[in-house]
Scaffold this motif. Structure first.
Motif, PDB file in Angstrom:
ATOM      1  N   ARG A 285       0.805  -1.221   0.000  1.00  0.00           N
ATOM      2  CA  ARG A 285       0.000   0.000   0.000  1.00  0.00           C
ATOM      3  C   ARG A 285       0.839   1.272   0.000  1.00  0.00           C
ATOM      4  O   ARG A 285       0.300   2.368   0.058  1.00  0.00           O
ATOM      5  N   GLY A 286       2.166   1.125  -0.042  1.00  0.00           N
ATOM      6  CA  GLY A 286       3.036   2.286  -0.024  1.00  0.00           C
ATOM      7  C   GLY A 286       2.971   3.056   1.275  1.00  0.00           C
ATOM      8  O   GLY A 286       3.027   4.288   1.289  1.00  0.00           O
ATOM      9  N   LYS A 287       2.855   2.322   2.409  1.00  0.00           N
ATOM     10  CA  LYS A 287       2.747   2.953   3.716  1.00  0.00           C
ATOM     11  C   LYS A 287       4.051   2.807   4.502  1.00  0.00           C
ATOM     12  O   LYS A 287       4.798   1.843   4.329  1.00  0.00           O
ATOM     13  N   LEU A 288       4.295   3.764   5.373  1.00  0.00           N
ATOM     14  CA  LEU A 288       5.410   3.667   6.302  1.00  0.00           C
ATOM     15  C   LEU A 288       5.104   2.623   7.360  1.00  0.00           C
ATOM     16  O   LEU A 288       3.947   2.270   7.601  1.00  0.00           O
ATOM     17  N   ASP A 314      16.223  -5.390  12.580  1.00  0.00           N
ATOM     18  CA  ASP A 314      17.099  -5.206  11.414  1.00  0.00           C
ATOM     19  C   ASP A 314      16.540  -5.874  10.160  1.00  0.00           C
ATOM     20  O   ASP A 314      16.906  -5.516   9.041  1.00  0.00           O
ATOM     21  N   LYS A 315      15.650  -6.832  10.342  1.00  0.00           N
ATOM     22  CA  LYS A 315      15.117  -7.585   9.210  1.00  0.00           C
ATOM     23  C   LYS A 315      14.009  -6.836   8.471  1.00  0.00           C
ATOM     24  O   LYS A 315      13.619  -7.252   7.374  1.00  0.00           O
ATOM     25  N   TYR A 316      13.501  -5.763   9.080  1.00  0.00           N
ATOM     26  CA  TYR A 316      12.287  -5.156   8.559  1.00  0.00           C
ATOM     27  C   TYR A 316      12.480  -3.658   8.283  1.00  0.00           C
ATOM     28  O   TYR A 316      13.277  -2.996   8.946  1.00  0.00           O
ATOM     29  N   PRO A 317      11.736  -3.115   7.351  1.00  0.00           N
ATOM     30  CA  PRO A 317      11.923  -1.718   6.930  1.00  0.00           C
ATOM     31  C   PRO A 317      11.178  -0.730   7.825  1.00  0.00           C
ATOM     32  O   PRO A 317      10.343   0.056   7.358  1.00  0.00           O
ATOM     33  N   ILE A 318      11.463  -0.761   9.122  1.00  0.00           N
ATOM     34  CA  ILE A 318      10.753   0.145  10.015  1.00  0.00           C
ATOM     35  C   ILE A 318      11.352   1.548   9.952  1.00  0.00           C
ATOM     36  O   ILE A 318      12.544   1.725   9.680  1.00  0.00           O
ATOM     37  N   SER A 319      10.520   2.537  10.233  1.00  0.00           N
ATOM     38  CA  SER A 319      10.950   3.929  10.255  1.00  0.00           C
ATOM     39  C   SER A 319      11.563   4.289  11.607  1.00  0.00           C
ATOM     40  O   SER A 319      12.563   4.997  11.676  1.00  0.00           O
ATOM     41  N   TYR A 320      10.962   3.786  12.681  1.00  0.00           N
ATOM     42  CA  TYR A 320      11.489   4.051  14.021  1.00  0.00           C
ATOM     43  C   TYR A 320      10.948   3.017  14.996  1.00  0.00           C
ATOM     44  O   TYR A 320       9.990   2.296  14.696  1.00  0.00           O
ATOM     45  N   PHE A 321      11.582   2.921  16.157  1.00  0.00           N
ATOM     46  CA  PHE A 321      11.037   2.156  17.265  1.00  0.00           C
ATOM     47  C   PHE A 321      11.048   3.050  18.491  1.00  0.00           C
ATOM     48  O   PHE A 321      12.007   3.772  18.743  1.00  0.00           O
ATOM     49  N   LEU A 322       9.945   3.030  19.238  1.00  0.00           N
ATOM     50  CA  LEU A 322       9.779   3.930  20.364  1.00  0.00           C
ATOM     51  C   LEU A 322       9.640   3.130  21.653  1.00  0.00           C
ATOM     52  O   LEU A 322       8.672   2.385  21.833  1.00  0.00           O
ATOM     53  N   ALA A 323      10.641   3.267  22.534  1.00  0.00           N
ATOM     54  CA  ALA A 323      10.581   2.635  23.849  1.00  0.00           C
ATOM     55  C   ALA A 323       9.665   3.448  24.750  1.00  0.00           C
ATOM     56  O   ALA A 323       9.617   4.677  24.660  1.00  0.00           O
ATOM     57  N   TRP A 324       8.968   2.762  25.651  1.00  0.00           N
ATOM     58  CA  TRP A 324       8.038   3.472  26.518  1.00  0.00           C
ATOM     59  C   TRP A 324       8.805   4.239  27.603  1.00  0.00           C
ATOM     60  O   TRP A 324      10.026   4.263  27.625  1.00  0.00           O
ATOM     61  N   ARG A 325       8.117   4.852  28.500  1.00  0.00           N
ATOM     62  CA  ARG A 325       8.660   5.876  29.376  1.00  0.00           C
ATOM     63  C   ARG A 325       9.535   5.343  30.512  1.00  0.00           C
ATOM     64  O   ARG A 325       9.398   4.189  30.921  1.00  0.00           O
ATOM     65  N   ASN A 326      10.379   6.209  31.028  1.00  0.00           N
ATOM     66  CA  ASN A 326      11.143   5.950  32.238  1.00  0.00           C
ATOM     67  C   ASN A 326      10.419   6.644  33.391  1.00  0.00           C
ATOM     68  O   ASN A 326      10.660   7.812  33.679  1.00  0.00           O
ATOM     69  N   ALA A 327       9.517   5.915  34.036  1.00  0.00           N
ATOM     70  CA  ALA A 327       8.638   6.522  35.031  1.00  0.00           C
ATOM     71  C   ALA A 327       9.173   6.400  36.453  1.00  0.00           C
ATOM     72  O   ALA A 327       8.457   6.703  37.406  1.00  0.00           O
ATOM     73  N   GLY A 328      10.410   5.974  36.629  1.00  0.00           N
ATOM     74  CA  GLY A 328      10.978   5.818  37.959  1.00  0.00           C
ATOM     75  C   GLY A 328      11.695   4.493  38.071  1.00  0.00           C
ATOM     76  O   GLY A 328      11.715   3.691  37.127  1.00  0.00           O
TER      77      GLY A 328
END
Length: 364
Positions: A285-288, A314-328
């Motif tokens: 679909r030409g999507k990110l 590394d195997k996949y064409p991802i744009s970014y990966f976002l780790a969740w928060r450092n809440a303490g």
């Protein structure tokens, strides 16, 4: 050709379409083009609420000491994340702070500041339950979505909630040029699970699509041309989950929220299965594509970044990966100074295909 090359070929059409508009490209089109260009180089690291608090500090508990510019990631590796995520939960109620106690004024300021330094920003939304007044996790009633659609008894209330979202988004403008800040917007996420009131057991695919379209049409009618729309199911995708896909004309980025809650083996298996399906779906679909949430809570295995996560993505064409928060100290997902996992995080980002802020700021 590998998956990244095949996907990039498909995304060329996104970039060309965005760049070839007869008038000046909108902030949304500019962000789409930028994401395509950056994806050709690898993938970016992102972190939720990165400049608001960390494992051993908080910039939100003491109004007299907001600690602007501070960041666990910056202190651990000398650079900010390329992507920063924030959440709008509570904005619908007119609250001053979101569901994680971050003032919306602080979110606005940090979001604009990261854009100004060359970073990319993302917004999620965990709205309260409009029918019961409970949290986003108040999921017992299966009529909530139906109640806020046109004709429902909570529709008028939800129009006001969407107006509050609109009013906040209108404040996201650059101070120098007064241009809207482009944002990856990720509403109604993890809908294939059943923990939110918009989940797969709480509404039908038709109701979910109508919910998506209602919010999107409302914001588009207000001339928001700065939102890149992300549809992001949770790990464990089934074929039937695509029945809720809003449509190619309504989605810019396909996301996946993927945490390692169980065994390492299960996580690796499920992550590869889902990214295989999503990368093919996105390419057609030409999507990110992005890992819109991820992590291992408290990182009991400090080698997780390099030994488990990186070999898979590394195997996949991802744009970014976002780790969740450092809440303490009892809940964190990103690196922090003094933590053993920071050594392996730094090893990971030394690879040329992993991008931090400095790696993308010239591509602003």
């Amino acid at each position: 050709m590998n998956k990244r090359i095949l996907h990039l070929v498909a995304l060329v059409f996104v970039s060309v379409a965005a760049a070839s508009q007869p008038v000046s490209p909108t902030p949304r089109q500019q962000l789409l083009t930028r994401l395509v260009e950056l994806q050709a180089r690898g993938y970016m690291f992102g972190h939720q609420d990165d400049p608001c608090y960390g494992i051993r500090w908080s910039g939100i508990t003491d109004p007299q000491n907001p600690q602007p510019g501070r960041s666990d990631v910056l202190e651990a590796c000398g650079d900010y994340p390329a992507v920063m995520g924030f959440d709008l939960g509570g904005i619908e109620m007119g609250d001053e702070k979101n569901l994680d106690s971050v003032p919306f004024r602080r979110i606005r300021d940090e979001l604009i500041a990261h854009h100004q330094r060359g970073g990319i920003v993302a917004l999620s939304w965990h709205p309260r339950n409009p029918l019961t007044g409970g949290t986003a996790w108040d999921n017992a009633d299966t009529t909530v979505v139906r109640s806020i659609l046109p004709g429902g008894n909570c529709h008028r209330k939800f129009l006001l909630w969407m107006r509050n979202v609109r009013d906040f988004l209108k404040t996201l403008r650059t101070p120098d040029t007064d241009r809207p800040v482009p944002v990856v917007f990720r509403p109604w996420h993890e809908n294939n699970g059943a923990w939110f009131w918009w989940g797969s057991k709480q509404c039908t695919p038709e109701e979910y699509r109508a919910l998506w379209c209602m919010l999107q049409d409302y914001l588009l009618s207000e001339d928001f041309d700065n939102l890149v729309w992300s549809w992001s199911p949770n790990l464990g995708i089934r074929a039937a989950d695509f029945d809720s896909y809003p449509g190619d004309d309504r989605v810019d980025l396909l996301g996946l929220d993927a945490y390692q809650w169980g065994t390492e083996q299960d996580f690796i298996r499920d992550l590869n299965a889902d990214l295989t399906v999503l990368s093919s779906f996105a390419a057609e679909r030409g999507k990110l594509l992005a890992l819109t949430e991820c992590g291992l809570k408290n990182l009991p295995d400090p080698t997780w970044w390099t030994r488990v996560l990186k070999p898979q993505i590394d195997k996949y064409p991802i744009s970014y990966f976002l780790a969740w928060r450092n809440a303490g100290p009892h809940e964190y997902f990103g690196p922090a100074p003094g933590e053993k996992n920071a050594l392996y995080f730094n090893e990971m980002i030394r690879n040329s295909n992993v991008m931090m802020l400095k790696d993308i700021s010239k591509n602003k």
